[in-house]
Write an enzyme that holds these catalytic residues in place. Structure first.
Site, PDB file in Angstrom:
ATOM      1  N   ASP A  84       0.883  -1.161   0.000  1.00  0.00           N
ATOM      2  CA  ASP A  84       0.000   0.000   0.000  1.00  0.00           C
ATOM      3  C   ASP A  84       0.924   1.215   0.000  1.00  0.00           C
ATOM      4  OD1 ASP A  84      -2.122   1.651   0.135  1.00  0.00           O
ATOM      5  OD2 ASP A  84      -2.747   1.094   2.152  1.00  0.00           O
ATOM      6  N   ASP A 119      -2.496   7.795  -3.321  1.00  0.00           N
ATOM      7  CA  ASP A 119      -3.748   8.506  -3.578  1.00  0.00           C
ATOM      8  C   ASP A 119      -4.077   9.442  -2.412  1.00  0.00           C
ATOM      9  OD1 ASP A 119      -4.008   6.185  -2.008  1.00  0.00           O
ATOM     10  OD2 ASP A 119      -6.166   6.145  -2.284  1.00  0.00           O
ATOM     11  N   CYS A 272     -14.723 -21.631  19.507  1.00  0.00           N
ATOM     12  CA  CYS A 272     -13.861 -21.823  18.329  1.00  0.00           C
ATOM     13  C   CYS A 272     -12.897 -22.950  18.659  1.00  0.00           C
ATOM     14  CB  CYS A 272     -13.103 -20.522  18.070  1.00  0.00           C
ATOM     15  SG  CYS A 272     -11.750 -20.641  16.893  1.00  0.00           S
ATOM     16  N   CYS A 274      -9.836 -23.301  16.833  1.00  0.00           N
ATOM     17  CA  CYS A 274      -8.542 -23.060  16.194  1.00  0.00           C
ATOM     18  C   CYS A 274      -7.444 -23.450  17.192  1.00  0.00           C
ATOM     19  CB  CYS A 274      -8.427 -21.595  15.749  1.00  0.00           C
ATOM     20  SG  CYS A 274      -7.996 -20.457  17.075  1.00  0.00           S
ATOM     21  N   CYS A 277      -7.585 -21.360  20.458  1.00  0.00           N
ATOM     22  CA  CYS A 277      -8.749 -21.581  21.323  1.00  0.00           C
ATOM     23  C   CYS A 277      -8.802 -23.012  21.853  1.00  0.00           C
ATOM     24  CB  CYS A 277     -10.030 -21.239  20.580  1.00  0.00           C
ATOM     25  SG  CYS A 277     -10.042 -19.532  20.035  1.00  0.00           S
TER      26      CYS A 277
HETATM   27 ZN   LIG Z   1      -9.989 -19.554  17.796  1.00  0.00          ZN
END
Ligand SMILES: [Zn+2]
Length: 491
Positions: A84, A119, A272, A274, A277
């Site tokens: 960017d 920009d 969750c 993952c 978690c």
């Molecule tokens: Zn998670």
């Protein structure tokens, strides 16, 4: 470089292949923002989640001499990098100490795969004259450096500005679209709207930008990092996203899920599984050292964003994107608002939604919103276009019939007695009318509806059937309509 090929479509969304110097990217995709000054989370941590791309800020790289020659070598990262320009710093601090030409030449030198000119973001400007200046200046700058950008090795991005002023946005997008050396276009400034939960305006902006540029050019959304908005943006035709939300939220102890965000201290357990978690409890994270907690929360947040991108892709492949966003709409009243706003562009979605999908999937129809899905809109357009064969129509109310209707035993006698002197229809919720002779063709007998329907669904379906019958026939005779859901008027 920058060839973009559409592989699959649903609504106005698509799965595409974008050719870059470091491999072919499959869209829709997400670029996690990496701030190389604050290494709270390493590039390897991001890769371990499953991302293969990153975006980082060229102005920061230049100012701090982080990258001097080749960005891939200097960062020791051999996959796709987007840079960017530093425009975000303009939003934050008002100005930066580099010109557009310097930033462009620097990016030409360090060779990211995708780059952006410097920009002038519209941001949250409320004054239209000032917003117009950002549009004009961005267009001027893009034109100014068009002759020096290296479009052989880099996909150069032309930002679209205008903010919530849709006429300015449309002008900005259509002018940007004319500059063929820019292979990617990017819509700026949505972060402000997301912070205000003003998702309807975001839908308007995306629609305006997307419908003002060529279908063949990929559209990027700057700062689109909230999972619950990703499928809506994709449905309107956004191909890629970038955001720092995962880390900004983590610093603030905010835990992102696919439908909303939680404060870490409000969670007793994690919804969750993952790796983060699965291993820790909210309490354990809260007791950790700040840096470790921010990193782990950021990793979890990234998992959720990636899951959303993947799920959205699956929905496109299955031809179920409408049903998917319809389900997501109920995650928050502001998201529902965005969904309703998106339905006002149903004719646009219908235009790009593919007529034919590989494997036929039955439609799941729920309420009056389902009447705005492309397949139903298309069916209504078909009903309006057909020329009657007779002056008379026979309408059988379909509530108690089995599908496909033509095979229902009670139908054959009606057909035998009447087909010579009347056009025969089945009245049915959502569809309004189904011509009996084509009732086996997709999707006229491949759908599921609830047993109980909202009054609105019944009213809209009945009105549609009645207006079509009235416009085409002198006589309308009803059969089996006693106690039927739809209210069909005989003529
Ligand atoms: Zn998670």
């Amino acid at each position: 470089m920058g060839d973009f090929e559409v592989k699959d479509e649903d609504l106005a969304g698509r799965i595409g292949k974008l050719e870059t110097s470091h491999g072919v990217l499959e869209t829709p995709l997400f670029f996690p923002v990496v701030n190389l000054l604050k290494r709270e989370i390493s590039i390897n941590d991001i890769l371990s989640v499953g991302f293969t791309t990153i975006i980082t800020n060229a102005y920061i790289l230049k100012k701090n001499r982080i990258v001097k020659q080749d960005i891939h070598k200097d960062l020791n990262f051999n996959s796709v990098i987007m840079t960017d320009s530093g425009a975000y710093q303009i939003l934050e601090y008002g100005n930066i100490a580099a010109s557009n030409k310097e930033i462009v030449e620097y990016q030409n030198k360090i060779k990211p795969d995708i780059a952006v000119i410097l920009d002038v973001p519209t941001g949250k400007l409320e004054d239209k004259e000032e917003a117009k200046m950002t549009v004009d200046e961005t267009l001027r700058r893009a034109k100014d450096v068009e002759s020096i950008i290296d479009s052989e090795n880099i996909i150069w991005t032309h930002p679209i500005q205008g903010g919530r002023f849709l006429d300015l946005l449309q002008y900005s997008a259509s002018e940007a679209n004319k500059r063929d050396k820019y292979k990617m276009l990017a819509l700026g400034s949505p972060t402000v709207l997301m912070e205000r939960y003003d998702y309807d305006t975001l839908v308007d902006m995306i629609f305006t930008a997307r419908s003002s540029i060529s279908r063949g050019k990929p559209l990027h959304l700057f700062g689109g990092g909230l999972p619950h908005l990703i499928p809506f943006a994709v449905a309107l035709g956004v191909d890629s996203f970038d955001s720092a939300s995962y880390i900004l939220y983590a610093r603030d102890n905010r835990y992102i899920t696919r439908s909303r965000t939680f404060r870490l201290e409000d969670l007793d357990s994690f919804p969750c599984s993952c790796p983060v978690c699965s291993k820790y409890t909210p309490q354990e994270l809260l007791e950790m050292d700040d840096n470790e907690r921010v990193k782990l929360l950021a990793i979890h947040n990234l998992y959720k964003i990636l899951e959303e991108i993947r799920e959205t892709k699956i929905a496109i492949k299955e031809g179920r994107l409408f049903e998917y966003i319809q389900e997501k709409a109920f995650s928050h009243p502001s998201v529902y608002s965005a969904f309703k706003k998106l339905l006002t562009y149903a004719e646009y979605l219908e235009k790009y939604d593919p007529r034919v999908k590989g494997e036929i999937k039955g439609l799941f129809l729920f309420n009056e919103d389902s009447i705005r899905r492309p397949e139903i809109i298309r069916h209504h357009m078909y009903l309006e276009s057909i020329k009657p064969l007779h002056d008379k129509a026979i309408v059988i109310c379909g509530d108690k019939l089995t599908q496909p209707f033509i095979s229902d035993p009670s139908i054959s006698k009606i057909v035998k007695d009447n087909y010579m002197n009347a056009d025969i229809y089945v009245a049915y919720p959502f569809y309004g009318l189904i011509p009996l002779l084509i009732s086996e063709s997709y999707p006229l007998s491949q759908f599921e509806i609830p047993k109980t329907l909202s009054e609105n669904t019944i009213r809209i379906s009945s009105d549609k059937a009645n207006s079509i019958l009235k416009s085409k026939y002198k006589r309308v005779e009803l059969i089996e309509c006693e106690g039927s859901m739809l209210h069909i008027m005989p003529i």
